[in-house]
Scaffold this motif. Structure first.
Motif, PDB file in Angstrom:
ATOM      1  N   GLU A 170     -13.354  17.679 -11.774  1.00  0.00           N
ATOM      2  CA  GLU A 170     -13.724  16.715 -10.738  1.00  0.00           C
ATOM      3  C   GLU A 170     -13.397  15.286 -11.189  1.00  0.00           C
ATOM      4  O   GLU A 170     -14.222  14.615 -11.808  1.00  0.00           O
ATOM      5  N   PRO A 171     -12.191  14.804 -10.896  1.00  0.00           N
ATOM      6  CA  PRO A 171     -11.847  13.419 -11.238  1.00  0.00           C
ATOM      7  C   PRO A 171     -12.278  12.453 -10.137  1.00  0.00           C
ATOM      8  O   PRO A 171     -12.576  12.862  -9.011  1.00  0.00           O
ATOM      9  N   GLY A 172     -12.300  11.171 -10.483  1.00  0.00           N
ATOM     10  CA  GLY A 172     -12.574  10.158  -9.470  1.00  0.00           C
ATOM     11  C   GLY A 172     -11.346   9.855  -8.655  1.00  0.00           C
ATOM     12  O   GLY A 172     -11.033   8.692  -8.399  1.00  0.00           O
ATOM     13  N   GLY A 173     -10.635  10.901  -8.294  1.00  0.00           N
ATOM     14  CA  GLY A 173      -9.380  10.730  -7.569  1.00  0.00           C
ATOM     15  C   GLY A 173      -9.544  10.404  -6.115  1.00  0.00           C
ATOM     16  O   GLY A 173      -8.555  10.261  -5.404  1.00  0.00           O
ATOM     17  N   VAL A 174     -10.807  10.285  -5.643  1.00  0.00           N
ATOM     18  CA  VAL A 174     -11.011   9.896  -4.247  1.00  0.00           C
ATOM     19  C   VAL A 174     -10.434   8.515  -3.995  1.00  0.00           C
ATOM     20  O   VAL A 174      -9.823   8.246  -2.976  1.00  0.00           O
ATOM     21  N   ILE A 175     -10.645   7.612  -4.964  1.00  0.00           N
ATOM     22  CA  ILE A 175     -10.173   6.244  -4.813  1.00  0.00           C
ATOM     23  C   ILE A 175      -8.922   6.078  -5.658  1.00  0.00           C
ATOM     24  O   ILE A 175      -8.979   5.789  -6.840  1.00  0.00           O
ATOM     25  N   THR A 176      -7.776   6.270  -5.047  1.00  0.00           N
ATOM     26  CA  THR A 176      -6.513   6.171  -5.770  1.00  0.00           C
ATOM     27  C   THR A 176      -5.618   5.156  -5.074  1.00  0.00           C
ATOM     28  O   THR A 176      -5.871   4.728  -3.958  1.00  0.00           O
ATOM     29  N   THR A 177      -4.546   4.808  -5.752  1.00  0.00           N
ATOM     30  CA  THR A 177      -3.595   3.873  -5.154  1.00  0.00           C
ATOM     31  C   THR A 177      -3.075   4.396  -3.833  1.00  0.00           C
ATOM     32  O   THR A 177      -2.915   3.663  -2.861  1.00  0.00           O
ATOM     33  N   LYS A 178      -2.819   5.706  -3.763  1.00  0.00           N
ATOM     34  CA  LYS A 178      -2.305   6.283  -2.526  1.00  0.00           C
ATOM     35  C   LYS A 178      -3.308   6.154  -1.389  1.00  0.00           C
ATOM     36  O   LYS A 178      -2.937   5.936  -0.239  1.00  0.00           O
ATOM     37  N   PHE A 179      -4.592   6.318  -1.731  1.00  0.00           N
ATOM     38  CA  PHE A 179      -5.594   6.130  -0.694  1.00  0.00           C
ATOM     39  C   PHE A 179      -5.556   4.698  -0.178  1.00  0.00           C
ATOM     40  O   PHE A 179      -5.645   4.449   1.022  1.00  0.00           O
ATOM     41  N   GLY A 180      -5.440   3.738  -1.100  1.00  0.00           N
ATOM     42  CA  GLY A 180      -5.394   2.342  -0.688  1.00  0.00           C
ATOM     43  C   GLY A 180      -4.176   2.049   0.172  1.00  0.00           C
ATOM     44  O   GLY A 180      -4.271   1.352   1.188  1.00  0.00           O
ATOM     45  N   GLU A 181      -3.027   2.583  -0.223  1.00  0.00           N
ATOM     46  CA  GLU A 181      -1.811   2.380   0.551  1.00  0.00           C
ATOM     47  C   GLU A 181      -1.937   3.004   1.927  1.00  0.00           C
ATOM     48  O   GLU A 181      -1.537   2.412   2.936  1.00  0.00           O
ATOM     49  N   ARG A 182      -2.503   4.190   1.959  1.00  0.00           N
ATOM     50  CA  ARG A 182      -2.621   4.890   3.237  1.00  0.00           C
ATOM     51  C   ARG A 182      -3.566   4.168   4.184  1.00  0.00           C
ATOM     52  O   ARG A 182      -3.304   4.061   5.379  1.00  0.00           O
ATOM     53  N   SER A 183      -4.677   3.657   3.634  1.00  0.00           N
ATOM     54  CA  SER A 183      -5.633   2.947   4.485  1.00  0.00           C
ATOM     55  C   SER A 183      -4.983   1.716   5.101  1.00  0.00           C
ATOM     56  O   SER A 183      -5.216   1.386   6.265  1.00  0.00           O
ATOM     57  N   ALA A 184      -4.147   1.016   4.308  1.00  0.00           N
ATOM     58  CA  ALA A 184      -3.475  -0.167   4.824  1.00  0.00           C
ATOM     59  C   ALA A 184      -2.494   0.205   5.936  1.00  0.00           C
ATOM     60  O   ALA A 184      -2.409  -0.475   6.967  1.00  0.00           O
ATOM     61  N   LYS A 185      -1.738   1.281   5.725  1.00  0.00           N
ATOM     62  CA  LYS A 185      -0.747   1.704   6.711  1.00  0.00           C
ATOM     63  C   LYS A 185      -1.394   2.144   8.017  1.00  0.00           C
ATOM     64  O   LYS A 185      -0.837   1.972   9.099  1.00  0.00           O
ATOM     65  N   GLU A 186      -2.582   2.749   7.910  1.00  0.00           N
ATOM     66  CA  GLU A 186      -3.223   3.314   9.090  1.00  0.00           C
ATOM     67  C   GLU A 186      -4.207   2.354   9.749  1.00  0.00           C
ATOM     68  O   GLU A 186      -4.762   2.660  10.796  1.00  0.00           O
ATOM     69  N   ALA A 187      -4.403   1.195   9.153  1.00  0.00           N
ATOM     70  CA  ALA A 187      -5.388   0.258   9.679  1.00  0.00           C
ATOM     71  C   ALA A 187      -5.084  -0.124  11.128  1.00  0.00           C
ATOM     72  O   ALA A 187      -5.971  -0.160  11.979  1.00  0.00           O
ATOM     73  N   SER A 188      -3.796  -0.404  11.412  1.00  0.00           N
ATOM     74  CA  SER A 188      -3.444  -0.815  12.766  1.00  0.00           C
ATOM     75  C   SER A 188      -3.648   0.323  13.759  1.00  0.00           C
ATOM     76  O   SER A 188      -4.088   0.098  14.890  1.00  0.00           O
ATOM     77  N   LEU A 189      -3.354   1.560  13.322  1.00  0.00           N
ATOM     78  CA  LEU A 189      -3.548   2.718  14.199  1.00  0.00           C
ATOM     79  C   LEU A 189      -5.022   2.902  14.521  1.00  0.00           C
ATOM     80  O   LEU A 189      -5.409   3.125  15.667  1.00  0.00           O
ATOM     81  N   LEU A 190      -5.850   2.781  13.477  1.00  0.00           N
ATOM     82  CA  LEU A 190      -7.279   2.958  13.677  1.00  0.00           C
ATOM     83  C   LEU A 190      -7.852   1.883  14.584  1.00  0.00           C
ATOM     84  O   LEU A 190      -8.639   2.159  15.482  1.00  0.00           O
ATOM     85  N   SER A 191      -7.450   0.647  14.340  1.00  0.00           N
ATOM     86  CA  SER A 191      -8.023  -0.451  15.122  1.00  0.00           C
ATOM     87  C   SER A 191      -7.513  -0.447  16.552  1.00  0.00           C
ATOM     88  O   SER A 191      -8.133  -1.029  17.431  1.00  0.00           O
TER      89      SER A 191
END
Length: 279
Positions: A169-190
């Motif tokens: 069980e790593p702390g892989g929930v918060i990874t660079t890819k998660f951060g990148e993905r959240s940024a890319k999807e922010a406009s879609l979500l909003s």
């Protein structure tokens, strides 16, 4: 004789670091990935966890090369990010196809070999998200919770056959890819359901704070997680779970060492965006 390990998702991240570490420690390494690329010191072969025929082919290729497989590390996976109501059904299914059914496909394919050898080790790479839930990753949480339950139950079934099951069980929930993905999807979500805008904005702040905490943790690296995977693979005890990074320890302890009411109060205060004030 050298031992042999098959690792899924070995093209990057935890999988690549794990393949490199096992090779450095004298193991034969079957490094599998959807699109093969050179990885020195390993035997690279294609494998897509969503395609059972490629799993069987990879196992056969590994056995032809080394004659035996002693351990399998199920590392391949990814995390869907976003509000559940805005997530298309095909994305929901894809999350489970990779993170849950993909692992099951690999396990089912390798078990006849392990049973014939009367031993073997299966290491399933879970996540802190398999222990506690966070906003915006309901599908990832669901898939990792499912993986944890599957792995624990499987450990009872296979333990009687001399086959060990381990969960890392790593702390892989918060990874660079998660951060990148959240940024890319922010406009879609909003631009979707406006009712979620405030929640999404606050959730991003929660994740930003957790990423900052993770970056300050010296053991939150792929190389350290690889060391824990190696430890779990070689541990012949009945221990099932291995928390791989210290950044998630407060949340893991809250989940496993406190009452339900205490845990929920802690999580709402720590990571849950606050509801809007009443009229």
């Amino acid at each position: 004789m050298k031992k042999t390990v098959l690792i899924t998702g070995a093209s990057s991240g935890f999988g690549k670091a794990t393949a490199e570490l096992f090779a450095a420690r004298g193991w034969n390494v079957i490094a599998t990935m959807r699109t093969p690329q050179e990885l020195p010191g390993t035997f690279v072969t294609p494998l897509d966890v969503q395609k059972p025929e490629t799993i069987r082919a990879a196992i056969d290729a590994g056995l032809t090369r080394f004659g035996r497989i002693d351990a399998v590390v199920n590392n391949a996976g990814y995390g869907a990010f976003g509000v559940f109501e805005l997530t298309p059904d095909e994305k929901v299914r894809e999350q489970f196809e990779v993170n849950v059914f993909g692992v099951m496909n690999v396990v089912r394919a390798v078990l006849p070999h392990f049973r014939a050898n009367k031993g073997g080790c299966i290491v399933n790479v879970s996540s802190g998200a398999g222990v506690f839930a966070l906003p915006m990753i309901s599908l990832y949480n669901a898939s990792k919770f499912a993986l944890e339950g599957f792995s624990e139950s499987l450990s009872y079934e296979l333990g009687a056959l001399g086959i060990r099951v381990k969960i890392v069980e790593p702390g892989g929930v918060i990874t660079t890819k998660f951060g990148e993905r959240s940024a890319k999807e922010a406009s879609l979500l909003s631009s979707g359901i406006r009712d979620y805008d405030s929640f999404v904005s606050e959730a991003h702040q929660v994740f930003a704070a957790m990423r900052a905490s993770r970056s300050a943790s010296k053991d939150s690296t792929s190389e350290h997680v690889a060391e824990v995977i190696f430890e779990a693979t070689n541990d012949t005890s009945e221990r099932l779970r291995y928390v791989a990074t210290s950044d998630i320890l407060p949340l893991v302890r809250a989940r496993r060492q406190t009452s339900e009411d205490e845990y929920m109060a802690f999580m709402r205060a720590s990571v849950a965006p606050k509801p809007p004030a009443g009229p």
